[in-house]
Every structure is written in C-alpha cells, then in structure tokens.
Design an enzyme around this catalytic site. Structure first.
Site, PDB file in Angstrom:
ATOM      1  N   SER A  28       0.830  -1.206   0.000  1.00  0.00           N
ATOM      2  CA  SER A  28       0.000   0.000   0.000  1.00  0.00           C
ATOM      3  C   SER A  28       0.866   1.259   0.000  1.00  0.00           C
ATOM      4  CB  SER A  28      -0.936   0.014   1.217  1.00  0.00           C
ATOM      5  OG  SER A  28      -0.185  -0.098   2.406  1.00  0.00           O
ATOM      6  N   ASN A 115      -1.986  -1.664  13.422  1.00  0.00           N
ATOM      7  CA  ASN A 115      -3.446  -1.504  13.402  1.00  0.00           C
ATOM      8  C   ASN A 115      -3.902  -0.220  14.093  1.00  0.00           C
ATOM      9  OD1 ASN A 115      -3.240  -3.947  12.202  1.00  0.00           O
ATOM     10  ND2 ASN A 115      -4.189  -5.132  13.849  1.00  0.00           N
ATOM     11  N   THR A 160     -40.655  26.252 -10.184  1.00  0.00           N
ATOM     12  CA  THR A 160     -40.910  24.939  -9.590  1.00  0.00           C
ATOM     13  C   THR A 160     -41.266  24.066 -10.786  1.00  0.00           C
ATOM     14  OG1 THR A 160     -43.260  25.357  -9.231  1.00  0.00           O
ATOM     15  CG2 THR A 160     -41.814  25.903  -7.407  1.00  0.00           C
ATOM     16  N   LYS A 288     -18.514  27.962 -30.545  1.00  0.00           N
ATOM     17  CA  LYS A 288     -18.853  27.439 -29.223  1.00  0.00           C
ATOM     18  C   LYS A 288     -18.049  28.036 -28.072  1.00  0.00           C
ATOM     19  CE  LYS A 288     -20.930  23.753 -28.649  1.00  0.00           C
ATOM     20  NZ  LYS A 288     -22.197  23.627 -27.940  1.00  0.00           N
ATOM     21  N   ASN A 290     -18.226  26.757 -24.104  1.00  0.00           N
ATOM     22  CA  ASN A 290     -18.933  25.758 -23.294  1.00  0.00           C
ATOM     23  C   ASN A 290     -18.648  25.877 -21.793  1.00  0.00           C
ATOM     24  OD1 ASN A 290     -19.996  24.566 -25.647  1.00  0.00           O
ATOM     25  ND2 ASN A 290     -18.133  23.348 -25.917  1.00  0.00           N
ATOM     26  N   GLU A 295     -19.812  21.511 -15.727  1.00  0.00           N
ATOM     27  CA  GLU A 295     -20.160  20.157 -16.184  1.00  0.00           C
ATOM     28  C   GLU A 295     -19.247  19.113 -15.548  1.00  0.00           C
ATOM     29  OE1 GLU A 295     -22.051  20.842 -20.628  1.00  0.00           O
ATOM     30  OE2 GLU A 295     -19.885  20.845 -20.427  1.00  0.00           O
ATOM     31  N   GLN A 327      -7.258  -1.887   4.527  1.00  0.00           N
ATOM     32  CA  GLN A 327      -6.232  -1.184   3.756  1.00  0.00           C
ATOM     33  C   GLN A 327      -6.840  -0.516   2.523  1.00  0.00           C
ATOM     34  OE1 GLN A 327      -2.225  -2.796   3.478  1.00  0.00           O
ATOM     35  NE2 GLN A 327      -2.509  -2.986   1.277  1.00  0.00           N
ATOM     36  N   LYS A 330      -8.136   3.631   1.802  1.00  0.00           N
ATOM     37  CA  LYS A 330      -7.382   4.870   1.564  1.00  0.00           C
ATOM     38  C   LYS A 330      -7.619   5.533   0.221  1.00  0.00           C
ATOM     39  CE  LYS A 330      -4.182   3.069   4.716  1.00  0.00           C
ATOM     40  NZ  LYS A 330      -5.201   1.994   4.856  1.00  0.00           N
TER      41      LYS A 330
HETATM   42  N1  ARG Z   1      -1.276  -1.055   5.563  1.00  0.00           N
HETATM   43  C1  ARG Z   1      -2.189  -1.488   6.574  1.00  0.00           C
HETATM   44  C2  ARG Z   1      -3.536  -0.801   6.407  1.00  0.00           C
HETATM   45  O1  ARG Z   1      -3.581   0.165   5.759  1.00  0.00           O
HETATM   46  C3  ARG Z   1      -1.666  -1.196   7.931  1.00  0.00           C
HETATM   47  C4  ARG Z   1      -2.129  -2.152   8.965  1.00  0.00           C
HETATM   48  C5  ARG Z   1      -1.567  -3.507   8.669  1.00  0.00           C
HETATM   49  N2  ARG Z   1      -1.940  -4.419   9.683  1.00  0.00           N
HETATM   50  C6  ARG Z   1      -1.859  -5.738   9.527  1.00  0.00           C
HETATM   51  N3  ARG Z   1      -2.234  -6.467  10.496  1.00  0.00           N
HETATM   52  N4  ARG Z   1      -1.423  -6.282   8.427  1.00  0.00           N
HETATM   53  O2  ARG Z   1      -4.539  -1.206   6.911  1.00  0.00           O
END
Ligand code: ARG
Length: 461
Positions: A28, A115, A160, A288, A290, A295, A327, A330
């Site tokens: 990630s 976590n 309306t 044109k 626009n 939009e 994960q 995000k």
């Molecule tokens: N990259 C993980 C997330 O965004 C971080 C937590 C990872 N925890 C785990 N037990 N693998 O959630």
C-alpha cells in the site's frame, strides 16, 4: 519503487520469502506514503510517551525522535527511497529508522501495532483535510455572499417543476446555495469531533501490557479524548464513511449549482455569462463557448458517491477486529478529498466569473404569469377566500393566454370581467418589483431581506 529482498519483520516465522506477486498485491506504500507526515507525528508522540513512562530511556526516546525528524526531512525533500517490499508507510519508516540510528530504532514499535498506528494516521490526516476543506467552503460562501449583495434586487424567474412560478431576486437564489454550503460546513465540523479521538494504545486489538499513557499522547497530538474500546478502535472506519457522506452532500450541492449555471448560460436562458477564462471551446464548432467547468463538477459528483459506496461496502459484515480489507479504505478517501477540494476551488473561480444579464433574466420573469399568485393574494385582501381567488385568477390566466398578453398588459375592464373586486391599484401588485418586495419576512425573497441576510451572513463567516 524498488524491489529487493528486504527482510520482513515477520521473517522469523516464515521459511520462504514472500512471492513477488504477493508483494505487489499487498503493498500500500505506493499510495499510503501520502500519510508519512502523520505517521511520523504519531511515532514522535508515541516515542515521547514511551520515554515519559520509562518503557524506554529518555536517551533512547531522543535518538528515535531525532531519527524520525531526519527521515521526515528526507521525505519532504524527496530523497527518501520507498520500498514496495516493505509494504506500507509504517514499515518503510520504521525500517529506515533502524538503518539510520541502529538497534534502538527497533524499540519504537513497543506497545503499538500497525493496526492502531494506521487508525491514528487516518484520523490525523482527515482532521487536517477537513480544516482545509472548510477554508475552501468559506471562500465559496464569501464569494456567493458578495454576489448576492450586488444582485440583491435583480429579478429572475423563480421556478418549480422547471416552470415559471413566482419572481425571485437573484441575490435570494444565490443565498439558497449559501444555506446549503453552511450546512455542509457544520456537518464537517460535527464529523471532525468524532474524528478527533485517539485510537493509539489499542495496539493490535486487545490493548497492551505496558504501562502506557494514552491521554498524554492524545494531548501531544491535539486529540480531544482517547477511544474507549481497543477492538472497536482498530477496526472502526465510521469516521471516514461519515466524512465521505459529508463530501457526497457537498458534491450533490455543487452538482445542483452546476446544473443551474449550465442552464443559465444556455442560449435558451441567457441569464449569465461566464468569463472566457472559465470556459472552453470546441475543436470543430468555431462559435462554441462551453461551460465545461460546472459540467465537470457535476460529473465528478459520481466519483465521490462511488467513494462513499466503496467504504460502506468495504465495512459491511466485517467481523471484529482489524482485517486487511481496511487497507482498501485509503484510495477512495484520498480521491474524495482531492475531488471535493478541486471542485470547491473551481467554484471560487466560477462564482467570480459570472456576469449577470439583468435584462434577459427580467424578460424571462415577465413571461409565464409569474405574478398570478400576487393577483390571488390581492383578491384575498379584498375579502375573497383564497380557494375562490385561485379559481378567478386561473380564469384570468386562461383569458390572457388566449389574448397572448401578459397580466400587466390586460386592461382594468378586462380584469373586471372576472371580478368586481379588482380595482386600478391591481397594477402595482402585478409588477415584478411589487411581487418580490411584498415577500418581506425572514426567509422571503424581497431585496430588503436579501440585504438583511447578507449582513447576518457576513457576521457569521
Ligand atoms: N497497511 C495497513 C492498512 O492500511 C496497515 C495495517 C496492517 N496491519 C496488519 N495487520 N497487516 O490497513
């Protein structure tokens, strides 16, 4: 991203290295590196707490903090080398710390888990983004109030069902948009209260055996409180969903404004023009100009709704406590933040790019018998019950349609065919100015009320 055979923190338990596909699939860091600044801020506060509670020594704490600050500088100056093999922002920074300061860096992860770390990072991040979005909302609101002030007595048709209904002032119409954005602002500040609670200290899911001081960390990081259940703390993403709901409402409002700007700028209405700098042209049709910006805002609304749906679905049926599914929260969240910020920025420009075509607005308000309700109200004042007045005016309108005349162009004898109660003072009531000025109460469209609202709102902002 560089791939190498970097050691994983869990190598002790494993007999073979991670498959390369698995590394790609699970990483990630390519997107969560955006949280680096917050991750470091959280780690510094955590190290300060570990030293304060003697879980590590003061000297160790200082070394860790100095190392983290150095890494932060490397990240800011883009010298930092992010490794996909180290999966996420947390492991990249921790690994770099050990590289920079040696074994003492390995003590940072005492009494915490990724976590509770990621839950903290996300809250720190979103808190800042909300503050920034609120500033942008204020800019749009201020621009709208300025325009409403300028056009407090400009008359346009109020609709309306997209049909001419009653005349309104353009200032009043713009202030309707302001009300929507003010609700958005207050929703965000409400959402921020629930974001601003510290999950760190929950560790992996059950809390930790060390004598930590969570309140101290909360104070260092500017959180109002600490969360009260470790299982909930590491798995809860309500705050992100709540933000996405707020973001979706902002976009819904902007999409409504956009639709109106597009309609107002069309040849059919011609109520406004948008500055050339805020429009684009066509590659084939030379004539044109626009309204692509509204939009696009209208179009981008779908993305943000999608982001909300993604997170709701992500969390659906997830058992306690942390699951790797989380994960996936995000990218949707980042996308919504970026989209809302950009669209609000667009609106600051768009509002300033508006030129009002008074005459066309007024002309449109003259059509469609917009003062028919005023005529009914006039008859009520003369003593006729409203339902009867409504029926009389309906007949007058029918007649006017046949004669192809607007109401103020009918003569007094023509009016009197329908009711003896109509006298020559009726023409004041039928005028657009008379109609809007008469609606002079809190929430009404009269120029006087628009002025009063503008000064109330200016104080509020
Ligand atoms: N990259 C993980 C997330 O965004 C971080 C937590 C990872 N925890 C785990 N037990 N693998 O959630």
């Amino acid at each position: 991203m560089t791939s190498d055979k970097t050691k994983k923190p869990w190598d002790g338990r494993f007999t073979v290295p991670t498959d390369e596909f698995v590394e790609q699939f699970t990483e990630s860091v390519s997107y969560d590196k955006r949280l680096a600044h917050y991750d470091i801020a959280g780690s510094i506060a955590h190290a300060q707490m570990l030293a304060k509670t003697n879980i590590i020594s003061k000297k160790e704490g200082d070394e860790i903090i100095a190392g983290l600050k150095q890494i932060e500088e490397e990240i800011t100056s883009e010298q930092f080398k992010w490794l996909t093999t180290l999966e996420d922002v947390h492991m990249n920074i921790e690994n770099a710390l050990v590289e920079r300061i040696g074994d003492v860096g390995k003590k940072l992860h005492t009494a915490r888990s990724r976590n509770d770390q990621i839950a903290t990072d996300m809250r720190l991040y979103l808190r800042d983004e909300i503050d920034d979005i609120v500033l942008k909302l204020n800019e749009v609101i201020t621009a709208l109030i300025t325009l409403a002030d300028e056009y407090h007595d400009t008359i346009m048709p109020g609709l309306t069902h997209m049909q001419s209904a009653q005349p309104v002032t353009f200032g009043h119409h713009l202030l309707a948009w302001v009300e929507m954005l003010l609700r958005d602002r207050s929703r965000l500040s409400d959402c921020r209260k629930r974001i601003n609670v510290l999950p760190l200290g929950s560790a992996a899911l059950a809390g930790t055996t060390y004598p930590i001081d969570r309140n101290y960390v909360a104070k260092l990081l500017g959180f109002d409180d600490v969360t009260q259940n470790s299982l909930d703390s590491v798995s809860d993403r309500d705050f992100a969903i709540e933000f996405l709901a707020c973001a979706s409402l902002i976009m819904m409002h902007l999409s409504r404004f956009s639709e109106e700007l597009v309609l107002w700028m069309s040849e059919a209405n011609h109520y406004i023009d948008l500055d050339d700098a805020w429009c684009t042209g066509s590659s084939i049709m030379p004539q044109k100009k626009n309204p692509d910006i509204p939009e696009l805002v209208r179009g981008k609304t779908g993305r943000v709704y999608g982001d909300l749906m993604a997170l709701l679905t992500l969390m659906k049926a997830q058992p306690l406590a942390y699951n790797r599914d989380n994960q996936e929260d995000k990218e949707s969240l980042f996308d919504a933040v970026d989209t809302v910020r950009m669209c609000l920025t667009a609106y600051v420009g768009l509002v300033s790019a508006i030129t009002v075509r008074h005459d066309d607005m007024r002309q449109a308000a003259e059509e469609g018998f917009a003062t028919a309700t005023d005529l009914a109200d006039y008859l009520v004042v003369q003593g006729l019950p409203f339902r009867d007045a409504h029926a009389v005016v309906g007949k007058v309108v029918q007649y006017a349609i046949e004669k192809n005349k607007s109401l103020p162009l009918l003569s007094l004898p023509e009016f009197q065919q329908f009711s003896e109660l109509i006298k020559d003072d009726v023409f004041v009531v039928l005028k657009l100015e008379g109609s809007v000025s008469a609606r002079n109460h809190i929430g009404g469209t009269s120029p006087e009320q628009v002025k009063a609202q503008v000064s109330r709102l200016k104080k509020l902002i």
